[in-house]
Scaffold this active site. Structure first.
Site, PDB file in Angstrom:
ATOM      1  N   SER A   9       0.844  -1.192   0.000  1.00  0.00           N
ATOM      2  CA  SER A   9       0.000   0.000   0.000  1.00  0.00           C
ATOM      3  C   SER A   9       0.877   1.238   0.000  1.00  0.00           C
ATOM      4  O   SER A   9       1.664   1.463   0.924  1.00  0.00           O
ATOM      5  CB  SER A   9      -0.901   0.009   1.236  1.00  0.00           C
ATOM      6  OG  SER A   9      -1.410   1.315   1.422  1.00  0.00           O
ATOM      7  N   HIS A  33      -1.379  -1.422  -4.270  1.00  0.00           N
ATOM      8  CA  HIS A  33      -2.611  -0.981  -3.603  1.00  0.00           C
ATOM      9  C   HIS A  33      -2.578   0.543  -3.430  1.00  0.00           C
ATOM     10  O   HIS A  33      -1.644   1.088  -2.827  1.00  0.00           O
ATOM     11  CB  HIS A  33      -2.704  -1.680  -2.245  1.00  0.00           C
ATOM     12  CG  HIS A  33      -3.987  -1.472  -1.523  1.00  0.00           C
ATOM     13  ND1 HIS A  33      -5.128  -2.217  -1.765  1.00  0.00           N
ATOM     14  CD2 HIS A  33      -4.319  -0.611  -0.526  1.00  0.00           C
ATOM     15  CE1 HIS A  33      -6.093  -1.836  -0.956  1.00  0.00           C
ATOM     16  NE2 HIS A  33      -5.638  -0.845  -0.185  1.00  0.00           N
ATOM     17  N   ASP A  35      -4.625   3.748  -1.969  1.00  0.00           N
ATOM     18  CA  ASP A  35      -5.691   4.157  -1.051  1.00  0.00           C
ATOM     19  C   ASP A  35      -6.120   5.587  -1.351  1.00  0.00           C
ATOM     20  O   ASP A  35      -5.348   6.519  -1.132  1.00  0.00           O
ATOM     21  CB  ASP A  35      -5.198   4.063   0.394  1.00  0.00           C
ATOM     22  CG  ASP A  35      -5.003   2.629   0.831  1.00  0.00           C
ATOM     23  OD1 ASP A  35      -6.003   1.890   0.892  1.00  0.00           O
ATOM     24  OD2 ASP A  35      -3.850   2.232   1.089  1.00  0.00           O
ATOM     25  N   MET A  37      -8.480   8.641  -0.401  1.00  0.00           N
ATOM     26  CA  MET A  37      -9.248   9.137   0.756  1.00  0.00           C
ATOM     27  C   MET A  37      -9.653  10.580   0.524  1.00  0.00           C
ATOM     28  O   MET A  37      -8.880  11.364  -0.036  1.00  0.00           O
ATOM     29  CB  MET A  37      -8.396   9.040   2.016  1.00  0.00           C
ATOM     30  CG  MET A  37      -7.855   7.644   2.277  1.00  0.00           C
ATOM     31  SD  MET A  37      -6.985   7.579   3.839  1.00  0.00           S
ATOM     32  CE  MET A  37      -6.389   5.879   3.797  1.00  0.00           C
ATOM     33  N   HIS A  66      -8.349   1.291  -3.931  1.00  0.00           N
ATOM     34  CA  HIS A  66      -9.272   1.179  -2.795  1.00  0.00           C
ATOM     35  C   HIS A  66      -9.867   2.560  -2.547  1.00  0.00           C
ATOM     36  O   HIS A  66      -9.178   3.453  -2.043  1.00  0.00           O
ATOM     37  CB  HIS A  66      -8.472   0.662  -1.584  1.00  0.00           C
ATOM     38  CG  HIS A  66      -9.249   0.546  -0.330  1.00  0.00           C
ATOM     39  ND1 HIS A  66      -8.653   0.293   0.890  1.00  0.00           N
ATOM     40  CD2 HIS A  66     -10.580   0.634  -0.084  1.00  0.00           C
ATOM     41  CE1 HIS A  66      -9.589   0.233   1.834  1.00  0.00           C
ATOM     42  NE2 HIS A  66     -10.762   0.456   1.273  1.00  0.00           N
ATOM     43  N   MET A  68     -11.979   5.220  -0.743  1.00  0.00           N
ATOM     44  CA  MET A  68     -12.610   5.608   0.527  1.00  0.00           C
ATOM     45  C   MET A  68     -13.112   7.031   0.350  1.00  0.00           C
ATOM     46  O   MET A  68     -12.622   7.980   0.963  1.00  0.00           O
ATOM     47  CB  MET A  68     -11.592   5.484   1.678  1.00  0.00           C
ATOM     48  CG  MET A  68     -11.266   4.029   2.010  1.00  0.00           C
ATOM     49  SD  MET A  68      -9.720   3.811   2.905  1.00  0.00           S
ATOM     50  CE  MET A  68      -8.594   3.687   1.517  1.00  0.00           C
ATOM     51  N   MET A 137     -11.576  -5.377   5.924  1.00  0.00           N
ATOM     52  CA  MET A 137     -10.759  -4.398   6.648  1.00  0.00           C
ATOM     53  C   MET A 137     -10.499  -4.903   8.064  1.00  0.00           C
ATOM     54  O   MET A 137     -11.440  -5.243   8.781  1.00  0.00           O
ATOM     55  CB  MET A 137     -11.484  -3.048   6.755  1.00  0.00           C
ATOM     56  CG  MET A 137     -11.721  -2.287   5.467  1.00  0.00           C
ATOM     57  SD  MET A 137     -10.255  -1.688   4.602  1.00  0.00           S
ATOM     58  CE  MET A 137      -9.355  -0.807   5.864  1.00  0.00           C
ATOM     59  N   ASP A 175      -6.865  -6.111   4.638  1.00  0.00           N
ATOM     60  CA  ASP A 175      -6.201  -4.801   4.644  1.00  0.00           C
ATOM     61  C   ASP A 175      -6.236  -4.204   6.048  1.00  0.00           C
ATOM     62  O   ASP A 175      -7.310  -3.974   6.603  1.00  0.00           O
ATOM     63  CB  ASP A 175      -6.955  -3.889   3.655  1.00  0.00           C
ATOM     64  CG  ASP A 175      -6.310  -2.534   3.459  1.00  0.00           C
ATOM     65  OD1 ASP A 175      -5.239  -2.281   4.031  1.00  0.00           O
ATOM     66  OD2 ASP A 175      -6.899  -1.722   2.705  1.00  0.00           O
ATOM     67  N   GLY A 176      -5.043  -3.952   6.596  1.00  0.00           N
ATOM     68  CA  GLY A 176      -4.950  -3.235   7.860  1.00  0.00           C
ATOM     69  C   GLY A 176      -4.214  -4.002   8.938  1.00  0.00           C
ATOM     70  O   GLY A 176      -4.608  -5.107   9.308  1.00  0.00           O
TER      71      GLY A 176
HETATM   72  C1  DX5 Z   1      -6.181   2.051   5.578  1.00  0.00           C
HETATM   73  C2  DX5 Z   1      -5.787   1.551   4.230  1.00  0.00           C
HETATM   74  C3  DX5 Z   1      -4.699   0.566   4.194  1.00  0.00           C
HETATM   75  C4  DX5 Z   1      -3.397   1.028   4.822  1.00  0.00           C
HETATM   76  C5  DX5 Z   1      -2.901  -0.138   5.602  1.00  0.00           C
HETATM   77  O1  DX5 Z   1      -7.394   2.694   5.478  1.00  0.00           O
HETATM   78  O2  DX5 Z   1      -6.899   0.972   3.554  1.00  0.00           O
HETATM   79  O3  DX5 Z   1      -4.474   0.078   2.875  1.00  0.00           O
HETATM   80  O4  DX5 Z   1      -2.397   1.436   3.929  1.00  0.00           O
HETATM   81  O5  DX5 Z   1      -1.790   0.266   6.315  1.00  0.00           O
HETATM   82  P1  DX5 Z   1      -1.003  -0.745   7.267  1.00  0.00           P
HETATM   83  O6  DX5 Z   1      -0.579  -1.910   6.444  1.00  0.00           O
HETATM   84  O7  DX5 Z   1       0.120   0.095   7.765  1.00  0.00           O
HETATM   85  O8  DX5 Z   1      -1.978  -1.131   8.362  1.00  0.00           O
HETATM   86 ZN    ZN Z   2      -6.497   0.039   1.563  1.00  0.00          ZN
END
Ligand code: DX5
Ligand code: ZN
Length: 220
Positions: A9, A33, A35, A37, A66, A68, A137, A175-176
């Site tokens: 990510s 990946h 993200d 936001m 992904h 969000m 998640m 993820d997470g």
């Molecule tokens: C959080 C993201 C993840 C994030 C995960 O909302 O969707 O993809 O990058 O980070 P780590 O692997 O550090 O938990």
């Molecule tokens: Zn993510």
């Protein structure tokens, strides 16, 4: 241990050098990946279609986007045009999840649905005939480096069972909070793809390969 795919990510990468960061994980990553936001659906802001479009020439690896953001529907076309190969949406981000997934697939892009820690697994049952990916998640979406929520492990197992019963080729992504310790738990529970941000982009680029091997349980 079952062979899983790794999706680094970029959220934990150096945002001033995203192209180089992709190159630094390219040898072992199965997909990248990304993200997205909006500071509204989740309390953080990252990047949008123009940045993804600029990153597209850096690699042939699939872009696993992904989203969000809410509302999600008006921007789907822009993400597809920017070069997304998989687009994953949260059902809370729009009024008609089935229609959203249908739109993504009609454009020739793979469609995923993401389950927040508080979102019940039953929600995916009517979507199994259309989705290509289910993302569980294991943190609240919004930030990298959060602690893994262990209570989501039974949900991963439930999703695995539903996918297997469906007979369809659906990826199960988690993820997470993925670390060498939690990776083995989610693989055991049935994950196909591990998203990892802080566990991969730890130290400088010379550490990334070693970081990824630790997730696969290969300590050399
Ligand atoms: C959080 C993201 C993840 C994030 C995960 O909302 O969707 O993809 O990058 O980070 P780590 O692997 O550090 O938990
Ligand atoms: Zn993510």
């Amino acid at each position: 241990m079952r062979q899983v795919q790794i999706a680094p990510s970029l959220l934990s990468a150096d945002f001033a050098r995203l192209g180089e960061e992709i190159k630094a994980v390219e040898s072992f990553a199965n997909m990248i990946h990304l993200d997205v936001m909006d500071g509204h659906f989740v309390p953080n802001l990252t990047f949008g279609p123009p940045v993804i479009a600029k990153l597209r020439p850096w690699t042939k690896l699939p872009f696993d986007v992904h989203l969000m953001i809410a509302p999600v529907d008006p921007l789907l076309g822009d993400f597809i045009e920017a070069g997304a190969n998989i687009i994953t949406v949260h059902p809370e981000a729009g009024p008609h999840i089935y229609r959203t997934l249908q739109f993504i697939k009609e454009q020739g892009t793979k469609a995923g649905v993401a389950l927040n820690p508080g979102t019940p697994v039953d929600l995916i049952k009517p979507l199994l005939s259309i989705v290509d990916l289910i993302l569980v998640m294991t943190v609240n979406p919004g930030f990298g480096g959060q602690a893994f929520i262990e209570s989501q492990l039974p949900k991963i197992k439930d999703v695995r069972r539903l996918i297997d019963e469906s007979g369809r080729d659906i990826m199960l992504e988690v993820d997470g909070g993925i670390s060498p310790e939690t990776a083995s738990l989610v693989i055991e529970a049935g994950a196909d793809v591990l998203v990892a941000g802080s566990a991969i982009f730890k130290g400088d680029a010379s550490h990334y390969d070693k970081n990824h091997k630790a997730l696969r349980g290969q300590n050399d």
